[in-house]
Write an enzyme that holds these catalytic residues in place. Structure first.
Site, PDB file in Angstrom:
ATOM      1  N   SER A   1       0.783  -1.245   0.000  1.00 57.38           N
ATOM      2  CA  SER A   1       0.000   0.000   0.000  1.00 57.38           C
ATOM      3  C   SER A   1       0.811   1.288   0.000  1.00 57.38           C
ATOM      4  O   SER A   1       0.217   2.367  -0.081  1.00 57.38           O
ATOM      5  CB  SER A   1      -0.952   0.010   1.204  1.00 57.38           C
ATOM      6  OG  SER A   1      -2.045  -0.847   0.968  1.00 57.38           O
TER       7      SER A   1
ATOM      8  N   SER B   1      -5.771   3.582   4.397  1.00 58.30           N
ATOM      9  CA  SER B   1      -5.284   2.716   3.323  1.00 58.30           C
ATOM     10  C   SER B   1      -6.434   2.068   2.558  1.00 58.30           C
ATOM     11  O   SER B   1      -6.364   0.894   2.169  1.00 58.30           O
ATOM     12  CB  SER B   1      -4.343   1.633   3.885  1.00 58.30           C
ATOM     13  OG  SER B   1      -3.487   1.140   2.889  1.00 58.30           O
TER      14      SER B   1
ATOM     15  N   LYS C   1       0.137   3.872  -2.641  1.00 59.81           N
ATOM     16  CA  LYS C   1      -0.865   4.930  -2.540  1.00 59.81           C
ATOM     17  C   LYS C   1      -0.267   6.326  -2.405  1.00 59.81           C
ATOM     18  O   LYS C   1      -0.983   7.320  -2.542  1.00 59.81           O
ATOM     19  CB  LYS C   1      -1.817   4.615  -1.388  1.00 59.81           C
ATOM     20  CG  LYS C   1      -2.682   3.397  -1.698  1.00 59.81           C
ATOM     21  CD  LYS C   1      -3.356   2.816  -0.470  1.00 59.81           C
ATOM     22  CE  LYS C   1      -4.111   1.545  -0.866  1.00 59.81           C
ATOM     23  NZ  LYS C   1      -4.517   0.726   0.284  1.00 59.81           N
TER      24      LYS C   1
END
Length: 389
Positions: free
Chosen positions: A64, A119, A67
């Site tokens: 993640s 997230s 991101k």
């Protein structure tokens, strides 16, 4: 044609005269601290100096922390205050979620907060569809931005970092470079450092409350200024974090951490750098005294200081070269024909070029240069002045 010349000129000047070059790993650091993560790096946010690296250029799954790219592209789209209608596909994405509802209308700004703090994979998908026109269109933008930033060991295949594509990867170094870029954006810094964010729930009686998953931000490390967590079964734990103390800003990245030791690893890296390095002025702005050429003497100058983070015993390891264009004979009598930029300063640290700066000529009156003046500077003959500082 004038626009073309200006555009070419800007690219040339940016590339050749204001270049940061990131030097190699400070090997001595490796003997001071233990990092269990497969890949790790810590750099200075202002200058890009690499203080420590471990397998930093090796492509790995990144989960993640992907991101960070999704967030900065959303911010740079200029659409943060626009309203997004959440698609059915966005709500079906697996993994971490902010529990968006099909057909829900939500500000893009709120989606970015949900993306960074919680997230949310659903938020990532909704952002990609809105900003890129489709997920595929957004992934294209991600890879184009990666190329622009020089992320040579990176390829994005989705906006969230899930393990559903084999060709989704980056390196610790590349993620540090991306974060360095993102942290130059005020909105990104604000979002990344937020501990708690409230946003309306369209079908609820209370606002949604999103608390940041980054423990460093929420209290574990008092100098933390932001970052992004990540985890998948195949990537293991990934973490990007930023910290500031006494004017020094740092970025740390770890990939493929087998357990929750990454919090401590980042703190140890931060503390070591904060304790052992400080910014020093390597070159002062103003007149360059070492230049003796009759045409340039008392006229050549730098418009800013060069500041660099070093240990106490490292200042003697810098070398400064002043590379000047060879003066034309007529310049001795016609000062107004001398261009504004007359060369460049090359700064070497431990025998490696780390930065270049333009050298300016101070005219009695303001001089306006044509494109061809700059062309002659870059491709004409040069004279050099060497200095050990």
């Amino acid at each position: 044609m004038r626009f073309g010349y200006k555009k070419i000129l800007a690219i040339i000047i940016l590339t050749l005269f204001c270049t940061w070059i990131i030097p190699p790993n400070n090997i001595a650091f490796a003997h001071q601290i233990s990092v269990n993560s497969y890949s790790a790096i810590i750099i200075d946010q202002k200058t890009g100096r690499v203080f420590y690296e471990k397998n930093a250029h090796e492509p790995r799954r990144i989960a993640s922390i992907t991101k960070i790219m999704t967030a900065i592209l959303a911010i740079e789209s200029g659409k943060m205050d626009e309203t997004v209608t959440v698609s059915n596909n966005a709500t079906r994405v697996e993994g971490s979620s902010v529990y968006l509802k099909p057909g829900e209308k939500i500000k893009l700004r709120d989606l970015v907060y949900g993306l960074m703090l919680r997230s949310g994979n659903d938020a990532a998908y909704a952002i990609a569809e809105y900003v890129g026109g489709s997920v595929e269109g957004f992934v294209f933008l991600m890879n184009e931005k990666a190329k622009q930033l020089g992320m040579k060991n990176t390829h994005f295949a989705n906006p969230h970092g899930l393990d559903d594509h084999e060709d989704h990867f980056s390196s610790a170094y590349d993620m540090a470079i991306l974060t360095k870029y993102a942290m130059e954006n005020e909105q990104f810094r604000e979002i990344s450092s937020t501990k708690v964010y409230r946003t309306p729930d369209p079908k609820g009686n209370w606002d949604r409350i999103w608390r940041n998953k980054n423990k460093l931000v929420t209290g574990l490390y008092k100098y933390s200024t932001g970052g992004k967590t990540g985890y998948t079964k195949r990537a293991k734990r990934t973490l990007v974090s930023t910290a500031s103390k006494d004017g020094m800003d740092l970025i740390a990245v770890t990939l493929n951490t087998p357990s929750s030791t990454d919090w401590d690893e980042h703190i140890r890296m931060f503390e070591y750098v904060f304790d052992h390095y400080q910014y020093e002025s390597i070159i002062k702005n103003g007149k360059i005294k070492k230049i003796e050429d009759k045409v340039y003497k008392n006229h050549a100058y730098l418009d800013r200081d060069f500041i660099y983070p070093i240990k106490k015993n490292e200042k003697e390891q810098f070398e400064i070269n002043y590379r000047l264009i060879k003066p034309k004979k007529e310049w001795r009598k016609k000062e107004d024909e001398i261009p504004e930029i007359i060369g460049k300063t090359e700064i070497y640290f431990k025998d490696q070029l780390i930065h270049t700066m333009p050298i300016y000529y101070k005219h009695g009156k303001k001089k306006h240069n044509s494109f061809f003046d700059y062309f002659s500077i870059i491709f004409g003959s040069v004279i050099g002045v060497h200095s050990n500082d």
